[in-house]
Design a protein around this motif. Sequence first.
Motif, PDB file in Angstrom:
ATOM      1  N   ASP A   1       1.531  -1.044   3.230  1.00  0.00           N
ATOM      2  CA  ASP A   1       0.327  -1.548   2.973  1.00  0.00           C
ATOM      3  C   ASP A   1      -0.625  -0.357   2.960  1.00  0.00           C
ATOM      4  O   ASP A   1      -0.949   0.316   3.871  1.00  0.00           O
ATOM      5  CB  ASP A   1      -0.079  -2.659   3.899  1.00  0.00           C
ATOM      6  CG  ASP A   1      -1.362  -3.416   3.305  1.00  0.00           C
ATOM      7  OD1 ASP A   1      -2.146  -2.752   2.785  1.00  0.00           O
ATOM      8  OD2 ASP A   1      -1.437  -4.702   3.952  1.00  0.00           O
ATOM      9  N   PRO A   2      -1.449  -0.037   1.739  1.00  0.00           N
ATOM     10  CA  PRO A   2      -2.325   1.005   1.571  1.00  0.00           C
ATOM     11  C   PRO A   2      -3.543   0.909   2.637  1.00  0.00           C
ATOM     12  O   PRO A   2      -4.179   1.721   3.072  1.00  0.00           O
ATOM     13  CB  PRO A   2      -2.696   0.721  -0.080  1.00  0.00           C
ATOM     14  CG  PRO A   2      -1.829   0.071  -0.751  1.00  0.00           C
ATOM     15  CD  PRO A   2      -1.091  -0.733   0.388  1.00  0.00           C
ATOM     16  N   SER A   3      -3.692  -0.565   2.854  1.00  0.00           N
ATOM     17  CA  SER A   3      -4.919  -0.615   3.903  1.00  0.00           C
ATOM     18  C   SER A   3      -4.508  -0.294   5.251  1.00  0.00           C
ATOM     19  O   SER A   3      -5.468  -0.168   6.174  1.00  0.00           O
ATOM     20  CB  SER A   3      -5.365  -2.071   3.905  1.00  0.00           C
ATOM     21  OG  SER A   3      -4.376  -2.992   4.502  1.00  0.00           O
TER      22      SER A   3
ATOM     23  N   LEU B  58       7.885   6.502   1.215  1.00  0.00           N
ATOM     24  CA  LEU B  58       6.549   6.146   1.180  1.00  0.00           C
ATOM     25  C   LEU B  58       6.026   6.235  -0.107  1.00  0.00           C
ATOM     26  O   LEU B  58       5.797   7.425  -0.473  1.00  0.00           O
ATOM     27  CB  LEU B  58       5.743   6.947   2.071  1.00  0.00           C
ATOM     28  CG  LEU B  58       5.521   6.704   3.528  1.00  0.00           C
ATOM     29  CD1 LEU B  58       4.574   7.843   4.250  1.00  0.00           C
ATOM     30  CD2 LEU B  58       5.194   5.401   3.783  1.00  0.00           C
ATOM     31  N   ALA B  59       6.049   5.144  -0.933  1.00  0.00           N
ATOM     32  CA  ALA B  59       5.999   5.671  -2.424  1.00  0.00           C
ATOM     33  C   ALA B  59       5.350   4.710  -3.110  1.00  0.00           C
ATOM     34  O   ALA B  59       5.423   3.602  -3.047  1.00  0.00           O
ATOM     35  CB  ALA B  59       7.388   5.650  -2.701  1.00  0.00           C
ATOM     36  N   LEU B  60       4.653   5.354  -4.227  1.00  0.00           N
ATOM     37  CA  LEU B  60       4.767   4.791  -5.599  1.00  0.00           C
ATOM     38  C   LEU B  60       4.081   3.522  -6.031  1.00  0.00           C
ATOM     39  O   LEU B  60       4.698   2.717  -6.305  1.00  0.00           O
ATOM     40  CB  LEU B  60       6.271   4.530  -5.857  1.00  0.00           C
ATOM     41  CG  LEU B  60       6.865   5.128  -7.222  1.00  0.00           C
ATOM     42  CD1 LEU B  60       7.491   6.219  -7.189  1.00  0.00           C
ATOM     43  CD2 LEU B  60       7.619   3.969  -7.584  1.00  0.00           C
ATOM     44  N   VAL B  61       2.667   3.714  -5.701  1.00  0.00           N
ATOM     45  CA  VAL B  61       2.041   2.706  -6.321  1.00  0.00           C
ATOM     46  C   VAL B  61       1.398   3.450  -7.431  1.00  0.00           C
ATOM     47  O   VAL B  61       0.855   2.931  -8.203  1.00  0.00           O
ATOM     48  CB  VAL B  61       0.921   2.512  -5.444  1.00  0.00           C
ATOM     49  CG1 VAL B  61      -0.084   1.430  -6.054  1.00  0.00           C
ATOM     50  CG2 VAL B  61       1.483   1.526  -4.199  1.00  0.00           C
TER      51      VAL B  61
ATOM     52  N   VAL C 157      -2.556   4.963  -3.713  1.00  0.00           N
ATOM     53  CA  VAL C 157      -1.243   4.758  -4.466  1.00  0.00           C
ATOM     54  C   VAL C 157      -0.130   3.920  -3.649  1.00  0.00           C
ATOM     55  O   VAL C 157       0.887   3.596  -4.163  1.00  0.00           O
ATOM     56  CB  VAL C 157      -0.533   6.171  -4.764  1.00  0.00           C
ATOM     57  CG1 VAL C 157      -1.508   7.047  -5.667  1.00  0.00           C
ATOM     58  CG2 VAL C 157      -0.173   7.047  -3.515  1.00  0.00           C
ATOM     59  N   GLY C 158      -0.353   3.795  -2.225  1.00  0.00           N
ATOM     60  CA  GLY C 158       0.445   3.055  -1.512  1.00  0.00           C
ATOM     61  C   GLY C 158       1.716   3.921  -1.184  1.00  0.00           C
ATOM     62  O   GLY C 158       1.902   5.014  -1.476  1.00  0.00           O
TER      63      GLY C 158
ATOM     64  N   ASN D  85       8.237  -4.331  -8.010  1.00  0.00           N
ATOM     65  CA  ASN D  85       8.859  -3.329  -7.002  1.00  0.00           C
ATOM     66  C   ASN D  85       7.892  -3.130  -5.917  1.00  0.00           C
ATOM     67  O   ASN D  85       7.596  -1.908  -5.492  1.00  0.00           O
ATOM     68  CB  ASN D  85       9.622  -2.347  -7.684  1.00  0.00           C
ATOM     69  CG  ASN D  85      10.797  -2.549  -8.488  1.00  0.00           C
ATOM     70  OD1 ASN D  85      11.611  -3.258  -8.054  1.00  0.00           O
ATOM     71  ND2 ASN D  85      11.168  -2.046  -9.595  1.00  0.00           N
ATOM     72  N   GLY D  86       6.979  -4.072  -5.554  1.00  0.00           N
ATOM     73  CA  GLY D  86       5.875  -3.873  -4.769  1.00  0.00           C
ATOM     74  C   GLY D  86       4.758  -3.192  -5.308  1.00  0.00           C
ATOM     75  O   GLY D  86       3.818  -2.838  -4.500  1.00  0.00           O
ATOM     76  N   ILE D  87       4.640  -2.892  -6.556  1.00  0.00           N
ATOM     77  CA  ILE D  87       3.377  -2.377  -7.179  1.00  0.00           C
ATOM     78  C   ILE D  87       2.671  -3.195  -8.074  1.00  0.00           C
ATOM     79  O   ILE D  87       3.456  -3.881  -9.002  1.00  0.00           O
ATOM     80  CB  ILE D  87       3.900  -1.178  -7.977  1.00  0.00           C
ATOM     81  CG1 ILE D  87       4.628  -0.174  -7.219  1.00  0.00           C
ATOM     82  CG2 ILE D  87       2.617  -0.224  -8.454  1.00  0.00           C
ATOM     83  CD1 ILE D  87       4.117   0.431  -5.720  1.00  0.00           C
ATOM     84  N   LEU D  88       1.386  -3.468  -8.008  1.00  0.00           N
ATOM     85  CA  LEU D  88       0.545  -4.209  -8.632  1.00  0.00           C
ATOM     86  C   LEU D  88       0.308  -3.532 -10.036  1.00  0.00           C
ATOM     87  O   LEU D  88      -0.226  -2.412  -9.998  1.00  0.00           O
ATOM     88  CB  LEU D  88      -0.661  -4.728  -8.151  1.00  0.00           C
ATOM     89  CG  LEU D  88      -1.712  -5.666  -9.114  1.00  0.00           C
ATOM     90  CD1 LEU D  88      -1.035  -7.017  -9.214  1.00  0.00           C
ATOM     91  CD2 LEU D  88      -2.987  -5.728  -8.281  1.00  0.00           C
ATOM     92  N   LEU D  89       0.969  -3.855 -11.270  1.00  0.00           N
ATOM     93  CA  LEU D  89       0.783  -3.220 -12.662  1.00  0.00           C
ATOM     94  C   LEU D  89      -0.616  -3.355 -13.221  1.00  0.00           C
ATOM     95  O   LEU D  89      -1.293  -4.243 -12.863  1.00  0.00           O
ATOM     96  CB  LEU D  89       1.759  -3.816 -13.502  1.00  0.00           C
ATOM     97  CG  LEU D  89       3.202  -3.498 -13.063  1.00  0.00           C
ATOM     98  CD1 LEU D  89       4.094  -3.854 -14.483  1.00  0.00           C
ATOM     99  CD2 LEU D  89       3.818  -2.128 -12.672  1.00  0.00           C
TER     100      LEU D  89
END
Length: 604
Positions: free
Chosen positions: A88-90, A12-15, A66-67, A278-282
């Motif tokens: 999905d964070p939502s 479960l990670a890493l936004v 953080v997602g 990698n799934g994260i919006l910079l």
Amino acid sequence: MPRSLRLTTLVLALVATSSFAVDHPIEGDRLGIADPPANAARRKVVFTATRDFAIDPTTVADPRSVGATLEISGENPGDGSSGVIALDPSLWTALGTPPGSKGYRYLDFNSSTGVRKIVFKAGRKGGNLGVGGRGSAWLYQVTQPQGSISARFTVGSDVYCAEFTTFQRNQPGKVSSKKAPPPASCTLTPPVCGNGTIESGEECDDGGTMSGDGCSDTCQLENTSAICAGVPSVAGTSIASVRVAAGLSSPLFVTAPRLDPNRVFVVEQGGRIRIIKNGILLPTAFLAIESKVNFSGEQGLLSMAFHPDYETNGRFFVYYSNTDGDITIARYQVSGNPDLADDTSEKILLTINHQFANNHNGGQLQFGPDGYLYAATGDGGGGGDPLASGQNLMTMLGKQLRIDVDVETPPYYATPAGNPFPGAGDPFDLIWAYGLRNPWRFSFDRQTGELYTADVGQNAWEEVDVQPAGTGGLNYGWRVFEARHCFDPSPAADCPNPPTGFTMPVLEYDHGQGCSIIGGYVYRGCALPDLQGTYFYSDYCSAFVRTFKGVSGGDAQNLADRTADVHPPGGLTIDSVTSLGEDARGELYIVDQGGEVFKIVPGS
């Protein structure tokens, strides 16, 4: 595959980004994975870790902010793997008062990623972590007895991991294990290249360690022939969607360099390009040129395209409306940081007058299989083509262009050999096709080279045109025709019947079904091989997602409506589709003007 890198359960990670991870090795109470033969819809996974003081969600980052990601993987070559799943964070809910004081719960009733429920709770006798998932979107396949199975769960910089090394049941189709002691550490070691499964840091894994076959001896892509090597696939054509980014500003387009499976780039109309990595919006834009862009109505930064040799030359191209409203096609260069462009590197190739009206700008850039840059312009705006651009070969409006951009001196372009109007003079000899009103998204079929163009209609009809590979000089009819119907307004309608000299669309629909077509892509992705050859498209007004597969007798075949299938979970909606997009592996995305990007994934 080494235990430490294929930690099985949940990532479960890493936004959030952090320089140092905090390890939390935990006891694994139970792990169960079911993979019934020839029945992916009945796959299941259960993982629990209970009453463990190492689990304390009140001391970590909020997954709603953080997602999170999830991964479950076996250690041995040929073992299963869920792949890294972005959650999905939502879909997270904070528990307790104040929110989060008792932990968090994740619910996805559609199991769009294969994960249905995660509980991450605090307790006086220790915290609890539990995961449940099911369906064909859960990609872990049990085709053999498994080696050690590890679980990795990350929130922000906090990493939770468990490892199961002994099993009550371990056979093809089903694995179960209980009471696993905590591992010594959650620290990941480098992946094992050559086991046939893509792991962290790998771009491909074809089961070998030899360079020169598309996938290098370090499991990095050498060319597109290995783009799907090591990617799990799912049988059937069932699809769903999962949101991969939110909070964008008027997003219009998604694309990626052809050998970069870890990033997708999102064009924002106001003049920025963002990266989902990698799934994260910079948080920092790849390119920010707001000062150069007229962001008004249909104008703005409308598209980008990466040079086929981007990995070596770092060049990409953008299509925007400048501050005068004119169409601008320009070249940029990446900086020494691969996530940042050099915003001082602009070389303008073309500026096309577009000051009559601010609508009908076209706006697509795409490199063709021949290595040339293709662009599509609108007819200049106003109703009914008042500039008569569509049929006029002495204007660049209402056209598709084919451009050689491998030129080092001004004007930084040349006319490719084979363009259909070589005697027209510069720049009109760049014209590849004509008779377009407002082409809003075109794409090439990666396999056949056919060119699919969606052209927005006037008051009645929307259309999709298909051009055979390498065939230039086609006239798509505007303004003589709107789709397959006579339109020519003056002095009187004069439409040839049959329409000799015109290329009619393979598909049309009336304005009872939508009002502004959004062109898409022929699916050539890795995850759903049975979907290969299917063209996806949408509509800005009705937000449907439809498909067809193949063309026969001039008509699209196998028409289907997939709108309900891609309806996102968790109360989310897709409201105003501005584009479809494609990543390096050929997986497809849906762009919502409200600031969201959704990925089409295997359904249950």
